[in-house]
Design an enzyme around this catalytic site. Structure first.
Site, short mmCIF file in Angstrom:
data_model
loop_
_atom_site.label_atom_id
_atom_site.label_comp_id
_atom_site.label_asym_id
_atom_site.label_seq_id
_atom_site.Cartn_x
_atom_site.Cartn_y
_atom_site.Cartn_z
N HIS A 75 0.84 -1.20 0.00
CA HIS A 75 0.00 0.00 0.00
C HIS A 75 0.88 1.24 0.00
O HIS A 75 1.68 1.43 0.91
CB HIS A 75 -0.87 0.05 1.25
CG HIS A 75 -1.96 -0.97 1.27
ND1 HIS A 75 -3.04 -0.89 2.10
CD2 HIS A 75 -2.14 -2.09 0.55
CE1 HIS A 75 -3.84 -1.92 1.90
NE2 HIS A 75 -3.31 -2.67 0.97
N TYR A 203 -8.82 5.29 7.91
CA TYR A 203 -9.01 5.62 9.32
C TYR A 203 -10.05 6.74 9.39
O TYR A 203 -9.88 7.77 8.74
CB TYR A 203 -7.72 6.14 9.95
CG TYR A 203 -6.62 5.11 10.14
CD1 TYR A 203 -5.76 4.76 9.11
CD2 TYR A 203 -6.43 4.52 11.39
CE1 TYR A 203 -4.75 3.83 9.30
CE2 TYR A 203 -5.40 3.60 11.59
CZ TYR A 203 -4.57 3.26 10.54
OH TYR A 203 -3.56 2.34 10.74
N PRO A 295 -3.27 -0.16 19.29
CA PRO A 295 -3.18 -0.67 17.93
C PRO A 295 -3.26 0.38 16.81
O PRO A 295 -2.91 0.08 15.67
CB PRO A 295 -4.37 -1.64 17.82
CG PRO A 295 -5.33 -1.15 18.85
CD PRO A 295 -4.51 -0.59 19.96
N LYS A 299 1.66 -0.93 15.09
CA LYS A 299 3.10 -1.01 15.34
C LYS A 299 3.57 -2.23 16.12
O LYS A 299 4.78 -2.52 16.14
CB LYS A 299 3.55 0.25 16.09
CG LYS A 299 3.45 1.51 15.28
CD LYS A 299 4.38 1.45 14.08
CE LYS A 299 4.36 2.71 13.26
NZ LYS A 299 4.93 2.50 11.93
N TYR A 385 4.51 6.25 10.04
CA TYR A 385 3.63 5.13 9.70
C TYR A 385 4.38 4.04 8.94
O TYR A 385 4.23 2.85 9.21
CB TYR A 385 2.43 5.63 8.88
CG TYR A 385 1.29 4.64 8.88
CD1 TYR A 385 0.26 4.75 9.84
CD2 TYR A 385 1.24 3.58 7.98
CE1 TYR A 385 -0.78 3.83 9.87
CE2 TYR A 385 0.20 2.67 8.01
CZ TYR A 385 -0.80 2.80 8.95
OH TYR A 385 -1.82 1.88 8.98
C1 PHB Z 1 -5.23 -4.41 10.98
O1 PHB Z 1 -5.39 -4.64 9.78
O2 PHB Z 1 -5.42 -5.29 11.84
C2 PHB Z 1 -4.84 -3.07 11.44
C3 PHB Z 1 -4.52 -2.11 10.51
C4 PHB Z 1 -4.15 -0.85 10.93
C5 PHB Z 1 -4.10 -0.55 12.27
C6 PHB Z 1 -4.39 -1.53 13.20
C7 PHB Z 1 -4.76 -2.79 12.79
O3 PHB Z 1 -3.76 0.69 12.67
#
Ligand code: PHB
Ligand code: APR
Length: 388
Positions: A75, A203, A295, A299, A385
């Site tokens: 990505h 997000y 989460p 990370k 990120y």
């Molecule tokens: C996930 O795909 O589990 C995931 C992706 C991004 C995050 C946290 C979890 O910030």
């Protein structure tokens, strides 16, 4: 009693323990891994899925890239959705050469267990009553396996046994400092049998709370909703989950996650924990055994891999060059990164989660406005990120 001897005894066959065992093997260093769950359980549990560029590079460099490069989803951006609009943070433009790769922990752990098997070195699954002893002088790991007591004598113990393991609690409490923070929210996560309706993670901050669109494969979508830590998962019917997601991802262009059968549902609390130092004598902590991050920002797995790559290098320098300096700086080196990641994960969490405070919500929207319009702010997000 069955007695064994190895160079490094590794407790825990999660990402930290398995990557460590692999890196040590490539350096010609022997290890034994002990894990209290079954192989199927370790592979099957639904956990993380986003790999930083540095994690991908390390895995590829060490011969673990074959399926990752073929099946992992690269990505070059993420999206932030707020105030009814989606905005892109374009890693390809902001941090050229650095992207993220979506590859489920299940897949990574499958590859790691296969690599371990190919190395011919042992992993004991379903062991019981693991104890770590005498790590100030003459380390031992004791456990029960197939109804027999076992003892491993080793030069070092790697405590890779996660946040509920035995290694960290075996260290005298007065020699550790533990820094903790609880967050007043949790995530309700689902896996759905639905082709992801976007190629990028989204997000969202909405008046109703945070939501996250992610994926595991071209046919499986992963989604999260902010909820309260004491929420009852039974209160969330499939219908209610989809409706809530639709409300929180509301945006002008009509994009929504594609619906599908919900394969798995669960609630995860959010915490920050850091244990200092990450070493006691000949016992070294790595991964979730030493630190937990919330989460948001994905990370945890990356930090675990970063720890064990430093640990493998330090142990190799000890055996091959007779050097102890890298063992001595291991904890400080890891902690520097850990705290930077705590900062970033904490910032992402506070940026994107809704409290009942209306002042905070207005401030968050202003910050999102800044983060999606200033190139400096976007670059800061992108470099954290994709991995420092
Ligand atoms: C996930 O795909 O589990 C995931 C992706 C991004 C995050 C946290 C979890 O910030
Ligand atoms: N004896 C042996 N093994 C143990 C014991 C014990 N007493 N206690 C726990 N374990 C095992 C767990 O069953 C698990 O398989 O240790 C392993 C720890 O793995 P993880 O919890 O995955 O931790 P880590 O390898 O540090 O990886 C951290 O992966 O799962 C994600 O959210 C986690 O992203 C984070 C990263």
């Amino acid at each position: 009693m069955k007695r064994m001897r190895t160079q490094v005894g590794i407790v825990g066959a999660g990402p930290a323990g398995l990557v460590l065992s692999h890196l040590l093997h490539l350096s010609g260093i022997d290890s034994i891994v002990v894990e209290n769950r079954s192989r199927d359980y370790v592979i099957g549990r639904v956990r993380a899925g986003v790999l930083e560029q540095g994690t991908v590079d390390l895995l590829v460099k060490n011969g673990l890239g074959e399926r990752l490069l073929r099946e992992g989803l690269r990505h070059g951006a993420i999206q932030l959705c707020f105030h009814g609009r989606r905005h892109r943070i374009d890693f390809d433009a902001l941090t050229p050469g650095r992207a993220i790769t979506v590859y489920g922990q299940n897949e990574l752990v499958t590859d790691l267990i296969a690599a371990r098997r190919a190395s011919g070195r042992p992993v004991y699954f379903e062991v019981e009553n693991v104890r770590v002893e005498d790590f100030d002088s003459d380390p031992r790991i004791r456990f029960r396996f197939e109804n027999q007591e076992h003892e491993i004598a080793c030069d070092f113990i790697a405590g890779c046994d996660g946040s509920h393991g035995v290694c960290r609690p075996s260290i005298p409490a007065e020699t550790l400092r533990i820094f903790e923070r609880d967050y007043p929210f949790a995530w309700l996560g689902i896996l759905a049998a639905a082709a992801p309706s976007s190629d990028e993670l989204v997000y969202a901050l909405h008046e109703r709370g945070f939501a996250l669109f992610s994926m595991r494969s071209p046919s499986v979508t992963r989604l999260y909703l902010q909820c309260s830590p004491d929420e009852d998962v039974e209160a969330w019917s499939d219908e209610r989950i989809w409706d809530e997601l639709a409300a929180r991802f509301e945006n002008g262009d009509g994009w929504l996650p594609r619906r599908g059968a919900i394969l798995q549902k669960g609630i995860t609390g959010m915490r920050s924990v850091v244990v200092e130092p990450m070493r006691r004598g000949r016992l070294f902590l790595a991964g979730d055994a030493a630190h937990i991050v919330p989460p948001t920002g994905a990370k945890g797995l990356n930090l675990a891999v970063s720890d064990v790559s430093l640990l493998a290098r330090a142990i190799a320098a000890y055996y091959h060059e007779g050097r102890e300096d890298l063992l001595n700086t291991y904890s400080d080196e890891c902690l520097r990164r850990v705290w930077r990641v705590q900062r970033f994960s904490g910032w992402m969490t506070s940026l994107l989660h809704r409290s009942s405070d209306e002042f905070d919500y207005r401030r968050q929207l202003a910050e999102l406005d800044y983060v999606t319009s200033s190139r400096a702010a976007m670059t800061s997000l992108a470099e954290n990120y994709t991995g420092l």
